[in-house]
Write a protein that holds these residues in place. Structure first.
Motif, PDB file in Angstrom:
ATOM      1  N   ASP A   1       0.832  -1.198   0.000  1.00  0.00           N
ATOM      2  CA  ASP A   1       0.000   0.000   0.000  1.00  0.00           C
ATOM      3  C   ASP A   1       0.874   1.259   0.000  1.00  0.00           C
ATOM      4  O   ASP A   1       0.661   2.171  -0.806  1.00  0.00           O
ATOM      5  CB  ASP A   1      -0.958   0.009   1.188  1.00  0.00           C
TER       6      ASP A   1
ATOM      7  N   ARG B   1       1.095   3.946  -3.077  1.00  0.00           N
ATOM      8  CA  ARG B   1       0.752   5.350  -2.807  1.00  0.00           C
ATOM      9  C   ARG B   1       1.921   6.270  -3.182  1.00  0.00           C
ATOM     10  O   ARG B   1       1.714   7.340  -3.735  1.00  0.00           O
ATOM     11  CB  ARG B   1       0.358   5.538  -1.356  1.00  0.00           C
TER      12      ARG B   1
ATOM     13  N   THR C   1       2.383   5.656  -7.358  1.00  0.00           N
ATOM     14  CA  THR C   1       1.249   5.902  -8.266  1.00  0.00           C
ATOM     15  C   THR C   1       0.229   6.877  -7.686  1.00  0.00           C
ATOM     16  O   THR C   1      -0.647   7.338  -8.406  1.00  0.00           O
ATOM     17  CB  THR C   1       0.504   4.590  -8.603  1.00  0.00           C
TER      18      THR C   1
ATOM     19  N   GLU D   1      -2.027   5.996  -5.680  1.00  0.00           N
ATOM     20  CA  GLU D   1      -3.263   5.239  -5.494  1.00  0.00           C
ATOM     21  C   GLU D   1      -3.076   4.154  -4.434  1.00  0.00           C
ATOM     22  O   GLU D   1      -1.967   3.701  -4.176  1.00  0.00           O
ATOM     23  CB  GLU D   1      -3.676   4.576  -6.814  1.00  0.00           C
ATOM     24  N   ALA D   2      -4.190   3.735  -3.850  1.00  0.00           N
ATOM     25  CA  ALA D   2      -4.178   2.637  -2.887  1.00  0.00           C
ATOM     26  C   ALA D   2      -4.172   1.309  -3.629  1.00  0.00           C
ATOM     27  O   ALA D   2      -4.333   1.257  -4.851  1.00  0.00           O
ATOM     28  CB  ALA D   2      -5.406   2.728  -1.995  1.00  0.00           C
TER      29      ALA D   2
ATOM     30  N   PRO E   1      -5.509  -1.695  -5.335  1.00  0.00           N
ATOM     31  CA  PRO E   1      -6.826  -1.892  -5.941  1.00  0.00           C
ATOM     32  C   PRO E   1      -7.518  -3.124  -5.365  1.00  0.00           C
ATOM     33  O   PRO E   1      -6.865  -4.095  -4.983  1.00  0.00           O
ATOM     34  CB  PRO E   1      -6.506  -2.094  -7.424  1.00  0.00           C
TER      35      PRO E   1
END
Length: 86
Positions: free
Chosen positions: A55, A59, A62, A64-65, A67
């Motif tokens: 995670d 993060r 990217t 982002e968390a 998926p």
């Protein structure tokens, strides 16, 4: 005792994948699961350890968390990490 394939098919979350890989590495190391390459348990263990921090990695790289449904690129990252993670 379930086979590694049965256990793999039962994985339904990131946490279960981490646990599955850690268990698979341990079983390979003990010879319960036969492997051709003696370094395979180390590779699997490194992949499991890296996944525990995926995670934060995603993060950072990217924004982002993790998926809910992993992308093929996420699976590729797991293999790449298994090669270099200590």
């Amino acid at each position: 005792m379930s086979s590694p394939i049965d256990a793999a098919l039962a994985v339904s979350s990131l946490e279960e994948l981490v646990a599955y890989l850690a268990d698979l590495s341990e079983k390979a190391r003990r010879g319960v699961v036969p492997v051709e390459n003696p370094n395979t348990p180390d590779f699997i263990e490194a992949s499991s350890a890296w996944l525990e921090g995926i995670d934060a990695f995603l993060r950072h790289h990217t924004g982002e968390a993790v998926p809910q449904v992993p992308k093929w690129s996420t699976i590729a990252l797991i293999f790449s990490a298994g090669l270099v993670y200590e």
